[in-house]
Design a protein around this motif. Structure first.
Motif, PDB file in Angstrom:
ATOM      1  N   PRO A 122       0.812  -1.221   0.000  1.00 26.53           N
ATOM      2  CA  PRO A 122       0.000   0.000   0.000  1.00 26.53           C
ATOM      3  C   PRO A 122       0.850   1.278   0.000  1.00 26.53           C
ATOM      4  O   PRO A 122       0.528   2.238  -0.689  1.00 26.53           O
ATOM      5  CB  PRO A 122      -0.801  -0.101   1.299  1.00 26.53           C
ATOM      6  CG  PRO A 122      -0.815  -1.543   1.641  1.00 26.53           C
ATOM      7  CD  PRO A 122       0.472  -2.109   1.126  1.00 26.53           C
ATOM      8  N   GLY A 139       0.784   3.906  -2.939  1.00 25.94           N
ATOM      9  CA  GLY A 139       0.377   5.268  -2.599  1.00 25.94           C
ATOM     10  C   GLY A 139       1.398   6.302  -3.041  1.00 25.94           C
ATOM     11  O   GLY A 139       1.043   7.389  -3.510  1.00 25.94           O
ATOM     12  N   GLY A 146      -0.579   5.080  -7.485  1.00 26.03           N
ATOM     13  CA  GLY A 146      -1.751   4.192  -7.426  1.00 26.03           C
ATOM     14  C   GLY A 146      -1.870   3.239  -8.603  1.00 26.03           C
ATOM     15  O   GLY A 146      -1.094   2.300  -8.738  1.00 26.03           O
ATOM     16  N   GLY A 190     -11.124   5.735  -3.577  1.00 28.93           N
ATOM     17  CA  GLY A 190     -10.016   4.841  -3.267  1.00 28.93           C
ATOM     18  C   GLY A 190      -9.816   3.790  -4.341  1.00 28.93           C
ATOM     19  O   GLY A 190      -8.695   3.524  -4.770  1.00 28.93           O
ATOM     20  N   LEU A 229      -6.659   3.195  -7.065  1.00 30.67           N
ATOM     21  CA  LEU A 229      -5.892   1.949  -7.147  1.00 30.67           C
ATOM     22  C   LEU A 229      -6.025   1.260  -8.502  1.00 30.67           C
ATOM     23  O   LEU A 229      -5.087   0.637  -8.982  1.00 30.67           O
ATOM     24  CB  LEU A 229      -6.384   1.002  -6.046  1.00 30.67           C
ATOM     25  CG  LEU A 229      -5.522  -0.204  -5.732  1.00 30.67           C
ATOM     26  CD1 LEU A 229      -4.130   0.220  -5.317  1.00 30.67           C
ATOM     27  CD2 LEU A 229      -6.167  -1.028  -4.623  1.00 30.67           C
ATOM     28  N   GLY A 279      -4.781  -3.389  -0.599  1.00 33.56           N
ATOM     29  CA  GLY A 279      -5.018  -2.113  -1.266  1.00 33.56           C
ATOM     30  C   GLY A 279      -6.479  -1.701  -1.152  1.00 33.56           C
ATOM     31  O   GLY A 279      -6.790  -0.531  -0.880  1.00 33.56           O
ATOM     32  N   PHE A 316      -7.005   1.943   0.649  1.00 32.89           N
ATOM     33  CA  PHE A 316      -7.240   3.196  -0.081  1.00 32.89           C
ATOM     34  C   PHE A 316      -8.619   3.832   0.102  1.00 32.89           C
ATOM     35  O   PHE A 316      -8.710   5.059   0.202  1.00 32.89           O
ATOM     36  CB  PHE A 316      -6.807   3.060  -1.544  1.00 32.89           C
ATOM     37  CG  PHE A 316      -5.309   3.018  -1.648  1.00 32.89           C
ATOM     38  CD1 PHE A 316      -4.552   4.155  -1.379  1.00 32.89           C
ATOM     39  CD2 PHE A 316      -4.648   1.839  -1.923  1.00 32.89           C
ATOM     40  CE1 PHE A 316      -3.164   4.120  -1.402  1.00 32.89           C
ATOM     41  CE2 PHE A 316      -3.256   1.785  -1.955  1.00 32.89           C
ATOM     42  CZ  PHE A 316      -2.513   2.943  -1.690  1.00 32.89           C
ATOM     43  N   VAL A 373      -8.085   5.684   3.180  1.00 29.03           N
ATOM     44  CA  VAL A 373      -7.213   6.839   2.996  1.00 29.03           C
ATOM     45  C   VAL A 373      -8.033   8.049   2.559  1.00 29.03           C
ATOM     46  O   VAL A 373      -7.905   9.150   3.102  1.00 29.03           O
ATOM     47  CB  VAL A 373      -6.112   6.518   1.943  1.00 29.03           C
ATOM     48  CG1 VAL A 373      -5.491   7.785   1.379  1.00 29.03           C
ATOM     49  CG2 VAL A 373      -5.047   5.621   2.548  1.00 29.03           C
ATOM     50  N   PRO A 423      -2.101   9.625   0.643  1.00 24.91           N
ATOM     51  CA  PRO A 423      -1.627   8.299   0.216  1.00 24.91           C
ATOM     52  C   PRO A 423      -0.107   8.229   0.149  1.00 24.91           C
ATOM     53  O   PRO A 423       0.466   7.154   0.097  1.00 24.91           O
ATOM     54  CB  PRO A 423      -2.236   8.104  -1.177  1.00 24.91           C
ATOM     55  CG  PRO A 423      -2.817   9.393  -1.579  1.00 24.91           C
ATOM     56  CD  PRO A 423      -2.904  10.293  -0.389  1.00 24.91           C
TER      57      PRO A 423
END
Ligand code: TRP
Length: 453
Positions: free
Chosen positions: A37, A41, A45, A203, A207, A270, A274, A277, A284
């Motif tokens: 992650p 980040g 991503g 998020g 990703l 992930g 995310f 986050v 991130p």
């Protein structure tokens, strides 16, 4: 069943499940849940994710096969494997692998130590704070303080030691069989929870929506390093483990299963991190500290958070142990077989070196934070050097070695378990080992030092 090998007393993993559980146990660890992650980040991503998955399957899987072939075929530690297969100087790569494994063990134990601290805090109910900025501050205060991170690093390495002195099959196999599936279930539950958070779509887009303009040389190098790191590849870890496989173990299938499960866990991590986050407004790009700020905030938002977080950190400690055991096994197998040391002595030497270097890594967030090598703290330097440089170089050497030097019949015999199973992808694997993997790794390197772009 714990039969010694005909050639001597080398241990063997006993069951099919045991083989998968131990190799997956080595692969799945902080690399998936902490490192993936934060690297994703910090490196854009989706762009990172795309490159990472590409490297796993195009370079990672063939290189795992190469390491498996070397290990099971020679039943040796990494140095012995190179020596038995060629008279040339290839074995020097074995020394590089051993050095890199100790470097990785050192900084890895620091992070595992942080996990131990978070486990204790969470059992005591101290992990439930009011806002995400408080999590940032709390982690900062803990990791820059000098004593606790060092003491936890030492405690974690002592645990690692205790498991290792008990030998390979008993300790590792039993533990991995039960705990990896449990960790997986827990991750699935957290995943579902994260998908209900307000920042979920943002998020997921971060990703999974690659912005191709973000694929820079740095992103490529980091994604390649992460693929090697996460698959425990490039320094002889899989070679050493394969030296304990049974003669019937299917190497190709084991490689694919390991890579797929490992990637699945990273993607799950992930998907857990995310959405949170973005929901909690955390950057991130926080770096190595990212999950330590995000995870507690996630647990805090769950009903019964104390129970979830305690269970999770506990399982993560065990997942880290199954990884550090595999790293340690590289140098222990080397010391016992090549230097004829007793297993106990070898384990003590490995642990003491890691304790010394690990303490320096732990202090590099506090007292030694001003001490830098090439502009990186000791911790970051160890991580960068080992993961982004030494592992890919080790992987390149292994793939060139198996692709070009090792006898074809030997490779075929290993992949087909001496002709007892069909292995259709033989030519494909060989092609990848001879051309795709070495060229791919070389291109990423040349690209990142700016020679080609
Ligand atoms: N793959 C492990 C993880 O993701 C870490 C690891 C174990 C490793 N053994 C290794 C990394 C050997 C590099 C080399 O946590």
């Amino acid at each position: 069943m714990n039969k010694p090998d005909k050639q001597g007393q080398r241990a063997r993993f006993n069951t099919k499940i045991g083989v998968i559980a131990t190799t997956v146990g080595s692969a799945v660890g902080l690399g998936n849940i902490w490192r993936f992650p934060y690297e994703a980040g910090s490196n854009g991503g989706g762009a990172f994710m795309l490159c990472y998955i590409m490297f796993i399957f195009i370079i990672g899987v063939p290189v795992i096969c190469a390491e498996f072939i070397m290990g099971r075929g020679t039943r040796s530690n990494i140095l012995g494997a190179y020596r038995k297969l060629s008279r040339g100087k290839w074995y020097i790569a074995g020394f590089m692998g051993i050095a890199a494994s100790v470097a990785i063990l050192s900084f890895y134990s620091v992070v595992a130590g942080w996990i131990c601290e978070y486990f204790v805090q969470s059992v005591r109910g101290e992990l439930m704070l009011a806002s995400s900025s408080e999590y940032h501050e709390a982690f900062d205060q803990f990791s820059t303080g000098n004593w606790r991170p060092v003491v936890w690093t030492l405690i974690f390495l002592s645990l690692n030691f205790l498991i290792l002195v008990r030998g390979v099959t008993k300790g590792i196999e039993r533990m991995s069989n039960i705990l990896m599936p449990l960790l997986f279930i827990l991750l699935m539950i957290f995943c579902v929870n994260s998908l209900t958070l307000s920042g979920a779509s943002e998020g997921l887009a971060f990703l999974f929506n690659p912005d191709f303009s973000k694929i820079t040389p740095r992103v490529l190098l980091s994604a390649m390093g992460q693929a090697f790191f996460s698959l425990s590849l490039g320094l002889g870890c899989m070679t050493t483990y394969a030296s304990y496989f049974g003669n019937k173990t299917r190497l190709g299938r084991t490689a694919i299963t390991t890579a797929s499960l490992d990637t699945l866990v990273a993607v799950l991590a992930g998907v857990i991190i995310f959405p949170a986050v973005f929901s909690f407004g955390i950057s991130p790009q926080a770096g190595p500290t990212l999950v330590f700020e995000v995870l507690p905030a996630i647990f805090n938002s769950l009903p019964g958070g104390v129970v979830w977080s305690s269970l999770f950190f506990f399982l993560l400690i065990l997942a880290s142990l199954t990884s550090t055991i595999s790293m340690s096994e590289i140098s222990i197998a080397f010391m016992t077989e090549e230097l004829k040391m007793k297993r106990r002595t070898a384990t003590i030497v490995n642990t003491l070196i890691a304790m010394a270097l690990g303490s320096l890594c732990a202090l590099s967030f506090g007292a030694l934070s001003g001490f830098t090598i090439f502009g990186m703290t000791i911790f970051n330097f160890f991580d960068y050097l080992a993961s982004n440089i030494l592992l890919p170089i080790g992987g390149m050497i292994a793939s060139v070695f198996v692709g070009w030097v090792v006898d074809r019949r030997f490779i075929r015999n290993q992949l087909t378990a001496n002709g007892s199973i069909k292995f259709r992808a033989y030519s494909l694997i060989l092609f990848c080992l001879r051309y795709v993997a070495p060229a791919g790794i070389a291109l990423v390197f040349l690209n990142s030092i700016g020679i080609i772009s």
